[in-house]
Design a protein around this motif. Structure first.
Motif, PDB file in Angstrom:
ATOM      1  N   SER A  69       0.857  -1.184   0.000  1.00 24.86           N
ATOM      2  CA  SER A  69       0.000   0.000   0.000  1.00 24.86           C
ATOM      3  C   SER A  69       0.895   1.237   0.000  1.00 24.86           C
ATOM      4  N   MET A  70       0.283   2.400  -0.178  1.00 20.32           N
ATOM      5  CA  MET A  70       1.027   3.640  -0.073  1.00 20.32           C
ATOM      6  C   MET A  70       1.190   3.993   1.396  1.00 20.32           C
ATOM      7  N   ILE A  71       2.266   4.729   1.720  1.00 24.43           N
ATOM      8  CA  ILE A  71       2.550   5.052   3.116  1.00 24.43           C
ATOM      9  C   ILE A  71       2.807   6.551   3.248  1.00 24.43           C
ATOM     10  N   ALA A  72       2.729   7.056   4.472  1.00 26.62           N
ATOM     11  CA  ALA A  72       3.065   8.435   4.789  1.00 26.62           C
ATOM     12  C   ALA A  72       4.186   8.419   5.817  1.00 26.62           C
ATOM     13  N   LEU A 145       5.554   3.185 -14.016  1.00 28.42           N
ATOM     14  CA  LEU A 145       5.308   2.517 -12.735  1.00 28.42           C
ATOM     15  C   LEU A 145       5.374   1.010 -12.874  1.00 28.42           C
ATOM     16  N   HIS A 146       4.796   0.490 -13.943  1.00 29.55           N
ATOM     17  CA  HIS A 146       4.838  -0.958 -14.173  1.00 29.55           C
ATOM     18  C   HIS A 146       6.272  -1.449 -14.301  1.00 29.55           C
ATOM     19  N   PHE A 147       7.095  -0.668 -14.993  1.00 29.08           N
ATOM     20  CA  PHE A 147       8.498  -1.063 -15.176  1.00 29.08           C
ATOM     21  C   PHE A 147       9.221  -1.114 -13.834  1.00 29.08           C
ATOM     22  N   PHE A 148       9.098  -0.049 -13.028  1.00 27.97           N
ATOM     23  CA  PHE A 148       9.823   0.006 -11.764  1.00 27.97           C
ATOM     24  C   PHE A 148       9.358  -1.068 -10.784  1.00 27.97           C
ATOM     25  N   ILE A 149       8.045  -1.310 -10.748  1.00 31.34           N
ATOM     26  CA  ILE A 149       7.537  -2.316  -9.811  1.00 31.34           C
ATOM     27  C   ILE A 149       7.888  -3.724 -10.265  1.00 31.34           C
ATOM     28  N   SER A 150       7.890  -3.950 -11.574  1.00 25.59           N
ATOM     29  CA  SER A 150       8.183  -5.294 -12.093  1.00 25.59           C
ATOM     30  C   SER A 150       9.645  -5.688 -11.890  1.00 25.59           C
ATOM     31  N   VAL A 151      10.551  -4.688 -11.814  1.00 30.17           N
ATOM     32  CA  VAL A 151      11.974  -5.027 -11.644  1.00 30.17           C
ATOM     33  C   VAL A 151      12.391  -5.022 -10.175  1.00 30.17           C
ATOM     34  N   SER A 152      11.481  -4.731  -9.260  1.00 26.41           N
ATOM     35  CA  SER A 152      11.843  -4.742  -7.841  1.00 26.41           C
ATOM     36  C   SER A 152      12.063  -6.182  -7.375  1.00 26.41           C
ATOM     37  N   PRO A 153      13.039  -6.419  -6.482  1.00 30.04           N
ATOM     38  CA  PRO A 153      13.317  -7.782  -5.992  1.00 30.04           C
ATOM     39  C   PRO A 153      12.103  -8.388  -5.293  1.00 30.04           C
ATOM     40  N   ASP A 154      12.002  -9.702  -5.359  1.00 25.25           N
ATOM     41  CA  ASP A 154      10.877 -10.397  -4.730  1.00 25.25           C
ATOM     42  C   ASP A 154      10.838 -10.198  -3.221  1.00 25.25           C
ATOM     43  N   PRO A 158       7.124  -3.122  -2.484  1.00 28.68           N
ATOM     44  CA  PRO A 158       7.088  -1.700  -2.860  1.00 28.68           C
ATOM     45  C   PRO A 158       5.986  -0.942  -2.123  1.00 28.68           C
ATOM     46  N   MET A 159       6.382   0.054  -1.337  1.00 32.06           N
ATOM     47  CA  MET A 159       5.438   0.913  -0.620  1.00 32.06           C
ATOM     48  C   MET A 159       5.898   2.358  -0.808  1.00 32.06           C
ATOM     49  N   THR A 160       5.212   3.083  -1.637  1.00 36.81           N
ATOM     50  CA  THR A 160       5.641   4.429  -2.014  1.00 36.81           C
ATOM     51  C   THR A 160       5.076   5.472  -1.062  1.00 36.81           C
ATOM     52  N   ASP A 161       5.928   6.419  -0.659  1.00 33.12           N
ATOM     53  CA  ASP A 161       5.490   7.527   0.178  1.00 33.12           C
ATOM     54  C   ASP A 161       4.597   8.451  -0.641  1.00 33.12           C
TER      55      ASP A 161
END
Length: 253
Positions: A69-72, A145-154, A158-161
């Motif tokens: 989820s998104m975080i603050a 966004l799809h590119f960055f999330i798809s290449v993130s390690p398992d 991913p939790m974006t501020d």
């Protein structure tokens, strides 16, 4: 003699030279109108600030895994992020009015031929700016966004501020909005005689390289973002060049 400041109707909107104080009085009145409409839109949209942020974050939330989820990361972020976005939306919605006020300020200094060209150029610039923002939101942003999330390690969730995501989106919107002004800028340079279409054609390969060079610095550090900006820049330059050629043909005829 009365010391009452001159009204708009008392100030001669002609090509004759006016004292600098009268120019400043006219400019101040246009700026007051701009600030007034901006504040009006801002406060009218303020109750919908959270909904606006939900709409902005939709492309990211669609890409995030179910467990993320998104975080603050800041106490005030949940208030300030929608607040900043609300101001940006108000600014974008008031842009036609802002451009009209600036046009009304410089209009008296233009000749009739310049006025006839300025109106379609102003309308075209507004349309192209909004088109650039729409392109960024509906095409560029989901792809990046799809590119960055798809290449993130398992092992990494991913939790974006929310503040970081807002800054990223606003930068992307402004970059693409300004990029889509390239045909208008190219056309203006041709119309006022700074460059000719022949000169632009001769320097085309350098301009294409320049598009990729600029895109490399103003986009996130990945090849996809660079290509998604550089190629539209090149195509938009070609569009402006084509319109310039058509105008030059009419001049010859």
């Amino acid at each position: 003699m009365s010391n009452t400041p001159p009204k708009d109707s008392d100030i001669p909107y002609t090509l004759e030279e006016m004292p600098i104080t009268q120019h400043l009085i006219i400019l101040r009145r246009h700026l007051i109108k701009i600030i007034a409409i901006l504040l009006l839109l801002f406060f009218c949209l303020l109750p919908f600030a959270n909904e606006s942020y939900q709409l902005l974050s939709a492309p990211l939330r669609a890409q995030l895994p179910v467990s993320s989820s998104m975080i603050a990361t800041d106490v005030t972020a949940t208030f300030m992020a929608p607040f900043k976005l609300n101001f940006f939306v108000a600014l974008m919605l008031s842009m036609p009015f802002i451009i009209y006020q600036l046009w009304a300020f410089i209009k008296p200094a233009l000749y009739e031929k310049e006025k006839s060209l300025a109106v379609p150029l102003l309308l075209g610039s507004i349309f192209m700016f909004y088109t650039g923002i729409a392109f960024a939101y509906f095409i560029a942003l989901p792809s990046i966004l799809h590119f960055f999330i798809s290449v993130s390690p398992d092992s990494v969730a991913p939790m974006t501020d929310i503040n970081s995501y807002l800054s990223f989106c606003l930068k992307l919107f402004l970059v693409f909005g300004m990029t889509f002004e390239i045909p208008i800028l190219t056309l203006i340079l041709i119309l006022i005689g700074i460059v000719s279409t022949e000169q632009l054609v001769a320097k085309r390969k350098f301009i294409i390289v320049g598009c990729f060079f600029i895109a490399m610095f103003v986009t996130p550090p990945d090849a996809l973002s660079m290509i998604m900006l550089a190629i539209p820049m090149w195509l938009l330059f070609e569009l402006g060049l084509l319109m310039g050629k058509l105008i030059e043909k009419r001049r010859v005829q």
